[in-house]
Every structure is written in structure tokens, then in C-alpha cells.
Design a protein around this motif. Structure first.
Motif, mmCIF file in Angstrom:
data_model
loop_
_atom_site.group_PDB
_atom_site.id
_atom_site.type_symbol
_atom_site.label_atom_id
_atom_site.label_comp_id
_atom_site.label_asym_id
_atom_site.label_seq_id
_atom_site.Cartn_x
_atom_site.Cartn_y
_atom_site.Cartn_z
ATOM 1 N N ASN A 1 2.811 -15.025 9.926
ATOM 2 C CA ASN A 1 4.123 -14.885 9.288
ATOM 3 C C ASN A 1 4.495 -13.421 9.058
ATOM 4 N N ALA A 2 3.477 -12.576 8.918
ATOM 5 C CA ALA A 2 3.776 -11.162 8.645
ATOM 6 C C ALA A 2 4.156 -10.393 9.916
ATOM 7 N N PHE A 3 3.904 -11.001 11.070
ATOM 8 C CA PHE A 3 4.090 -10.246 12.316
ATOM 9 C C PHE A 3 5.521 -9.750 12.563
ATOM 10 N N PRO A 4 6.535 -10.623 12.410
ATOM 11 C CA PRO A 4 7.885 -10.134 12.769
ATOM 12 C C PRO A 4 8.268 -8.875 11.991
ATOM 13 N N ALA A 5 8.061 -8.858 10.686
ATOM 14 C CA ALA A 5 8.490 -7.693 9.891
ATOM 15 C C ALA A 5 7.662 -6.459 10.232
ATOM 16 N N TRP A 6 6.356 -6.661 10.380
ATOM 17 C CA TRP A 6 5.502 -5.492 10.668
ATOM 18 C C TRP A 6 5.824 -4.909 12.049
ATOM 19 N N SER A 7 6.043 -5.776 13.006
ATOM 20 C CA SER A 7 6.282 -5.276 14.368
ATOM 21 C C SER A 7 7.630 -4.558 14.460
ATOM 22 N N ARG A 8 8.546 -4.882 13.538
ATOM 23 C CA ARG A 8 9.859 -4.223 13.589
ATOM 24 C C ARG A 8 9.901 -2.952 12.775
ATOM 25 N N LYS A 9 8.868 -2.680 12.025
ATOM 26 C CA LYS A 9 8.850 -1.413 11.278
ATOM 27 C C LYS A 9 8.901 -0.248 12.255
ATOM 28 N N LEU A 10 9.444 0.849 11.802
ATOM 29 C CA LEU A 10 9.406 2.042 12.642
ATOM 30 C C LEU A 10 7.955 2.433 12.883
ATOM 31 N N ALA A 11 7.684 2.938 14.056
ATOM 32 C CA ALA A 11 6.314 3.363 14.369
ATOM 33 C C ALA A 11 5.855 4.414 13.353
ATOM 34 N N LYS A 12 6.758 5.269 12.961
ATOM 35 C CA LYS A 12 6.380 6.309 11.991
ATOM 36 C C LYS A 12 5.987 5.686 10.649
ATOM 37 N N GLU A 13 6.720 4.632 10.258
ATOM 38 C CA GLU A 13 6.359 3.981 8.983
ATOM 39 C C GLU A 13 4.963 3.368 9.065
ATOM 40 N N ARG A 14 4.674 2.738 10.182
ATOM 41 C CA ARG A 14 3.329 2.154 10.337
ATOM 42 C C ARG A 14 2.279 3.269 10.312
ATOM 43 N N GLY A 15 2.579 4.339 11.014
ATOM 44 C CA GLY A 15 1.647 5.475 11.052
ATOM 45 C C GLY A 15 1.429 6.073 9.669
ATOM 46 N N ASP A 16 2.506 6.178 8.885
ATOM 47 C CA ASP A 16 2.382 6.774 7.548
ATOM 48 C C ASP A 16 1.490 5.920 6.642
ATOM 49 N N ILE A 17 1.636 4.611 6.755
ATOM 50 C CA ILE A 17 0.810 3.720 5.922
ATOM 51 C C ILE A 17 -0.665 3.840 6.338
ATOM 52 N N LEU A 18 -0.900 3.886 7.646
ATOM 53 C CA LEU A 18 -2.288 4.038 8.113
ATOM 54 C C LEU A 18 -2.865 5.365 7.623
ATOM 55 N N ARG A 19 -2.028 6.390 7.678
ATOM 56 C CA ARG A 19 -2.479 7.720 7.223
ATOM 57 C C ARG A 19 -2.886 7.663 5.740
ATOM 58 N N ARG A 20 -2.118 6.915 4.966
ATOM 59 C CA ARG A 20 -2.411 6.785 3.536
ATOM 60 C C ARG A 20 -3.774 6.080 3.340
ATOM 61 N N TRP A 21 -3.999 5.074 4.140
ATOM 62 C CA TRP A 21 -5.278 4.351 4.085
ATOM 63 C C TRP A 21 -6.421 5.325 4.402
ATOM 64 N N PHE A 22 -6.227 6.081 5.463
ATOM 65 C CA PHE A 22 -7.225 7.091 5.860
ATOM 66 C C PHE A 22 -7.544 8.021 4.691
ATOM 67 N N GLU A 23 -6.497 8.521 4.035
ATOM 68 C CA GLU A 23 -6.720 9.516 2.966
ATOM 69 C C GLU A 23 -7.450 8.901 1.768
ATOM 70 N N LEU A 24 -7.031 7.688 1.393
ATOM 71 C CA LEU A 24 -7.669 7.058 0.219
ATOM 72 C C LEU A 24 -9.152 6.794 0.467
ATOM 73 N N VAL A 25 -9.468 6.302 1.658
ATOM 74 C CA VAL A 25 -10.881 6.011 1.956
ATOM 75 C C VAL A 25 -11.663 7.318 2.070
ATOM 76 N N ARG A 26 -11.083 8.307 2.723
ATOM 77 C CA ARG A 26 -11.780 9.590 2.881
ATOM 78 C C ARG A 26 -12.146 10.174 1.515
ATOM 79 N N ASP A 27 -11.229 10.047 0.563
ATOM 80 C CA ASP A 27 -11.498 10.617 -0.759
ATOM 81 C C ASP A 27 -12.635 9.895 -1.486
ATOM 82 N N ASP A 28 -12.906 8.669 -1.097
ATOM 83 C CA ASP A 28 -13.974 7.895 -1.759
ATOM 84 C C ASP A 28 -15.102 7.564 -0.784
ATOM 85 N N ARG A 29 -15.343 8.448 0.172
ATOM 86 C CA ARG A 29 -16.310 8.084 1.218
ATOM 87 C C ARG A 29 -17.706 7.813 0.655
#
Ligand code: NAD
Length: 459
Positions: A33-61
């Protein structure tokens, strides 16, 4: 609940949910059910969220590293190394999301335009093993999400704590429910629910060849795309002209990573006649200095094996080799610490008929074979159903090039014992599977190509 045990001392270190079929189905529904909305997000928005995930995990490695030591048994230094490696995939694909370029093709018709669009494959599922509890997940999820797919993951029930921690951090970073889901329970049942659901368009699996074949057969019935990262039987070839010290260091590092429990671990070490005895002796010397211990300390140590069946397999392979005439130059039996600890072991004078020559060892065992010529060693290297990686040390450029062509493997590593990073295509051939992870090739696995013809444009 599924109990999770520390392989170093058998203590229970946590629990994971044991989901029933209805709960797994509900998670699959959310993924779809989440696919349609996620796939229509701008690529940059998806990238920004992934980047945020990267930063949060890196800070607590360090938080992640301790969990990994406790549930997997690898030492702290290796856990941190895996985290950096695994974070590299989130970072890489956060950037790569914006580079899924399509194409235009010179038209074959007078008043037309031809476009090739790249679209996310759809909702996807993945199943991962215990030996890299962090990296196996980031490598799959970051790629899928960057491409615009949603993903449901079933991590190994041996190491679900790292996995659920990654999910927590994904939520904190803004990756919504459904876009990344996680389930644990009965692997067979969950596998059947993934493969049997027509809405799941792609499955990525890393694990044993036997399970990979089962999943491929089931996925084939629904014509799903698949990526299969399966078992290996890596040759590690050292020619007389190799940089001797580099080859010893490269071998020891590659072999002892995760106590030898790695699909790309050198599994057959071929050393040329001229340096064979000296080389084996140098490895014995190096390996005899290693400390075997639980991993919660700064020093590099060889840890325990993951579970009793992994331990029994190593015992059985070494015993079989001994019975058939192998020379035991170091170790060769369970470690005095008891439990799942096995001694770093050096076996020499092996031959290709022994079980150990055809089986993934998954333990801290250096198995040495002697060879004379390049043709001979290429033939012997290729004499396996697997084709994941091959290593070779030589300073002859012509030979290095010939090896890279003649060896049947998805990856050929020359004069190094180190394979992976986010920017290269990781994967195998033959019974080691198909598809690639990492690099721009990795994201193609989550993309469908759509040809669009626009005719009637006028002149
Ligand atoms: P495994 O195949 O037993 O398990 C892998 C995953 O599959 C686990 O999550 C497990 O729960 C699940 N599983 C098991 N049976 C299943 C079934 N019938 N249906 C669906 N899922 C099922 O492998 P393992 O022991 O966890 O991992 C070790 C294996 O993984 C080795 O063979 C190793 O070479 C391979 N491996 C390959 C790579 C690679 O990139 N090629 C990397 C790491 C490990």
C-alpha cells in the motif's frame, strides 16, 4: 518470541517477535500500500530521507556495534568495520536516487519520439543471513528505497536485534511504515508468503545456495525478478612472483574476517611450488599469534562460530581432511575455551577430492593446496559449482589480465584480500547466484525499463 543468544557464552541477549501468518500478511499489505506514494516522491526527497537515516545511524555506530558483537560474535573492531561498510550503501544510494536516468533513442518512424523510462519495480521483499547483520540490510533496503520501491525484510532469526535497531532508526529518520517493513518468525512460512504474493515484484535473497534455489523456484512461478547472493568456494591463488608479505597479510585478513564465516572467505588457498613451504610457514606463524576470545574489547580477536551446526560442520570438514591425509600445522580442533570457539587452523597438503575442497568451510581454517602451472590452477579454481569471487597474487601483468578473463567468478580480486565497498558490483555466477548489489548496477535490479513510443508528432 524468538530468543537471541550470544554465541560467545550462550546467554540470551534479547528477543524478536515471532509473527504469525496474519501479522506477516499485514506487513506485506503495508509494504504494497505504501508503494504508490513512495514511488511518486521526488528522487531528491527519497535521497534526503536516506541521508538522514545514514547520519542518525553513523552518530550511534557504537550502539549498533555492541549489539552485533552480542548477537553475532564478531569482535568490536569488525562490527565497526561492517557498520562503516554498510553505511556506505545508504550514503551511496541516497545520492544515486537522483541518477536513475532514462534514455531517448533515435526514432525509427518519421513523426515519432522514442523514450526509455526507468520505473521502480514495485513492492519488494528481502531475506538476509546472520553473518553481516547490518550491512546485508542496508545494502538491500537503501537500494530499493532509492529506486522508489518499498521493501519488507526478513532478517536472520539468529541476528534480528541489529535489524530491528536499524528499523527504529529508519523510522526516526522519517522512513514511513510500509516503505520499510520487517518481519521475523518461521522462515519457510515467511518465504512462502513473500514468493506467493503477486504484488511483490522482486525478491532479493542472500544466504545459502540450497535456500536460494527453493526461493528462486517459488518466485519463478510468479515470474518475480530476483537477486541471489549465495554461497561461495573462493580460490585464493599465490604465484611464485607474488609480493610475499602482501599476500600473507591479504590472506590472513580475508580469511579471519568474521572468523571465516563469510561467503567470500578464501576457501581453497593454492600456492605455487616455489614458495609453498615458506608461505604456509609464514601463515602458521601469523595465525598462531591470534587471540581467540569474545569480542567486546578493542583488540582484534577470532570469535566463536555462530551456532552448533556451523561449529559441527567445521569439525567434520577438518576431521575428514585429517582422515584423508591432511597435515595439521596449526590448531585442528575445538578451542580449549569450549562452547563454539574453534582454533585458528592451518591444513596443508590437501587434495581436490577432500570434502573441504568442495564445501564452504565457514570457520577459521586455512586450507592449503600446492600447484605448479597457471593453466592447472585456473582449471582447479573453476572446478566448483560456485563462482562468487577469486583472489590472486602475482606481479606479472599479463598473467593478472589472463586470470581476470579465465576465472569463472563474478568478482576477481588481484593483489588484495579486500572485496567490497558500495561503489562496486558485488555478486556471483554459477551456483553463487545472479544479480549485483552495490554501484549503479545494483540499482538496476530494482528498476523496470519502459519503452514509450510517441508517434503522430507531425513535422
Ligand atoms: P541460510 O540460507 O540458512 O539463511 C539465510 C536466510 O534465509 C535466513 O534469514 C534464514 O532464516 C532464511 N531461510 C532459511 N530457510 C528458508 C526457507 N526455506 N525459506 C525462506 N527463507 C529461509 O544461510 P545462513 O546460514 O543464514 O547464511 C550463510 C550462507 O549465506 C552461506 O552459504 C553464505 O555463503 C551465504 N552468504 C552469501 C553472501 C553473498 O553475498 N553471496 C553473503 C553472505 C552469506
Amino acid at each position: 518470541m524468538i530468543k537471541v543468544f550470544n554465541p560467545a557464552d550462550g546467554t540470551c541477549v534479547g528477543e524478536a517477535p515471532e509473527m504469525n501468518a496474519a501479522e506477516v500478511k499485514a506487513a506485506i499489505d503495508r509494504t504494497c500500500n505504501a508503494f504508490p506514494a513512495w514511488s511518486r516522491k521526488l528522487a531528491k526527497e527519497r535521497g534526503d530521507i536516506l541521508r538522514r537515516w545514514f547520519e542518525l545511524v553513523r552518530d550511534d555506530r557504537h550502539v549498533f556495534a555492541e549489539i552485533m558483537v552480542r548477537e553475532n560474535g564478531k569482535c568490536l573492531a569488525e562490527a565497526l568495520g561492517e557498520i562503516d561498510y554498510g553505511l556506505g550503501f545508504i550514503e551511496w544510494y541516497a545520492e544515486e536516487a537522483r541518477r536513475v536516468y532514462g534514455d531517448t533513442i533515435p526514432s525509427h518512424a518519421p513523426n515519432a519520439a522514442v523514450m526509455v523510462m526507468k520505473e521502480p519495480a514495485g513492492p519488494t521483499a528481502a531475506i538476509t543471513p546472520w553473518n553481516f547483520p547490518f550491512m546485508m540490510i542496508t545494502r538491500k533496503v537503501a537500494t530499493a528505497l532509492a529506486a522508489g520501491c518499498t521493501m519488507i525484510i526478513k532478517p536472520s532469526e539468529e541476528t534480528p536485534l541489529t535489524a530491528y535497531k536499524l528499523l527504529d532508526y529508519a523510522r526516526k529518520a522519517g522512513i514511513p511504515e510500509g516503505v520499510f517493513e520487517m518481519v521475523t518468525g518461521n522462515p519457510q512460512e515467511i518465504g512462502a508468503l513473500f514468493t506467493g504474493d503477486d504484488r511483490i515484484r522482486k525478491i532479493s535473497f542472500t544466504g545459502s545456495t540450497a535456500v536460494g534455489k527453493l526461493l528462486a523456484a517459488a518466485s519463478g512461478r510468479a515470474l518475480k525478478k530476483m537477486t541471489l547472493e549465495l554461497g561461495g568456494n573462493a580460490p585464493f591463488i599465490v604465484f611464485d612472483d607474488a609480493d610475499f608479505d602482501e599476500a600473507v597479510a591479504g590472506l590472513v585478513a580475508a580469511k579471519l574476517r568474521n572468523s571465516g564465516q563469510v561467503c567470500i572467505s578464501p576457501n581453497r588457498i593454492y600456492v605455487q611450488d616455489g614458495i609453498y613451504d615458506r608461505f604456509v610457514a609464514a601463515v602458521v606463524e601469523r595465525a598462531s599469534q591470534l587471540r581467540v576470545d569474545q569480542g567486546l574489547q578493542q583488540e582484534f580477536v577470532v570469535g566463536p562460530l555462530i551456532n552448533q551446526s556451523g561449529f559441527d560442520k567445521v569439525v567434520q570438514l577438518v576431521d575428514d581432511a585429517k582422515r584423508r591425509g591432511a597435515a595439521v600445522l596449526l590448531g585442528g580442533k575445538p578451542h580449549a575455551k569450549g562452547g563454539l570457539f574453534y582454533q585458528p587452523t592451518v591444513l596443508a597438503d590437501l587434495n581436490d577430492d577432500m570434502q573441504i575442497a568442495h564445501t564452504e568451510i565457514f570457520g577459521p581454517v586455512f586450507p592449503f593446496y600446492r600447484f605448479s602451472s597457471e593453466d592447472e590452477v585456473v582449471n582447479r579454481s573453476n572446478n566448483t559449482e560456485y563462482g562468487l569471487v577469486a583472489y590472486a597474487y602475482t606481479r606479472d601483468v599479463g598473467r593478472a589480465f589472463r586470470l581476470s578473463r579465465n576465472i569463472e567468478a563474478g568478482m576477481v580480486i588481484l593483489n588484495s584480500g579486500s572485496v567490497g565497498t558500495a561503489s562496486v558490483p558485488f555478486g556471483g555466477v554459477k551456483h553463487s547466484g545472479y544479480g549485483r548489489e552495490g554501484s549503479h548496477y545494483g540499482i538496476d535490479e530494482y528498476i523496470e525499463v519502459k519503452y514509450v513510443l510517441m508517434d503522430g508528432l507531425g513535422r
